[in-house]
Design a protein around this motif. Structure first.
Motif: not given
Length: 316
Positions: A16-27, A261-278
């Motif tokens: 989440f970015c500030a704009g997304v946070d604000r939009a959800i709060k508005i609803v 299969e066979g990976i030893q490292s993975i990176g995780i990120s999330a887009g600005a409209s994806a909540p942290e619980e996901l």
């Protein structure tokens, strides 16, 4: 059976970015103030999990103002809307709340200012994206020309090459946009650009975190929706920065375990409209299968906050 070790790199900032946070709060605040149903024109942000959660609380999502009754409040999504939409809502004497991200509104104001100075606009953006439609709809037809690629720059037909300005969609890839801006300046040396970069701070920060992380990862997953422009750009940025397996997932259930299969490292990120619980859900899924050690890759700190519109801050 013992689990294989896995280093999980977690991009920061993410989600989440500030704009997304604000939009959800508005609803949410609109539902509290006026009670359900509250109508929302277009998905408030591009994330099905968020939209479904708000729908359960009483938000009704529609694509056009025509689908809204006159006597219920309507909210315009974070992506912005053409000027004709609030004009029509006012004509119908509807209660409406504009959840357009303030950084998108800044681009709208820029476009208006350039038009008043007699300049024709070129917009760098994706055709059909609601933000592009909203920005182009701030001015009369023909006043904003869209380019998506450097090749488009070579063929775009302008009224006067000496009287031009450009703006960009806020969720683009920094690197792609830099190439298009350079092409515009080559072809139209007099073109006027924004005082400050249109691509928003959150898009920039999330891309930089992925760039920093990608070379260390065997695979990269970006949590986000397929219709989220900034999420899709993160996948592209990761692939370009050295992580050839970069994929978009909406939920942990979308992970292709066989491909990992066979990976030893993975990176995780999330887009600005994806909540942290996901994101937590994805980390939990890896923890079930691997002996996970988490390393956060921090490239910026964010403390931006946008106020909700005044109509929601005063009693009914």
């Amino acid at each position: 059976m013992s689990k294989s070790p896995l280093t999980l790199y977690l991009a920061a900032p993410r989600g989440f970015c500030a704009g997304v946070d604000r939009a959800i709060k508005i609803v949410e605040m609109s539902l509290e103030k006026w009670g359900p149903p509250v109508y929302v024109r277009h998905e408030i942000v591009h994330n099905r999990f968020v939209v479904d959660g708000l729908r359960e609380k009483g938000a009704v999502f529609v694509e056009e103002l025509d689908d809204c009754p006159d006597d219920r409040p309507v909210i315009f999504s974070a992506h912005g809307v053409p000027k004709a939409v609030p004009n029509e809502a006012a004509r119908r004497e509807m209660v409406y709340v504009d959840a357009t991200c303030p950084l998108v509104s800044k681009v709208h104001i820029e476009a208006q200012r350039h038009a008043e100075a007699g300049l024709q606009m070129i917009m760098i953006g994706h055709a059909g994206h609601p933000e592009t439609i909203g920005t182009m709809g701030q001015l009369p037809d023909g006043e904003v020309l869209l380019v998506e690629t450097e090749a488009d720059v070579e063929t775009v037909e302008v009224r006067d090459p000496e009287r031009l300005a450009f703006v960009t969609q806020t969720t683009l890839s920094l690197d792609d946009t830099a190439g298009i801006v350079a092409a515009l300046k080559r072809r139209f040396p007099a073109i006027v650009g924004p005082h400050k970069e249109d691509i928003c701070y959150a898009t920039t920060n999330r891309q930089e975190a992925v760039k920093a992380m990608a070379p260390s990862c065997d695979a990269l997953l970006v949590v986000g929706a397929p219709n989220s422009s900034n999420s899709r750009r993160l996948v592209e940025v990761g692939a370009r920065a050295g992580c050839s397996y970069s994929q978009l997932v909406q939920r942990a259930t979308d992970i292709d375990w066989r491909a990992l299969e066979g990976i030893q490292s993975i990176g995780i990120s999330a887009g600005a409209s994806a909540p942290e619980e996901l994101v937590d859900e994805v980390i939990a899924a890896f923890s079930e299968r691997y002996e996970v050690s988490v390393q956060e890759v921090v490239t910026a700190e964010e403390n931006v906050e946008f106020k909700v519109p005044r109509v929601l801050r005063v009693p009914a």
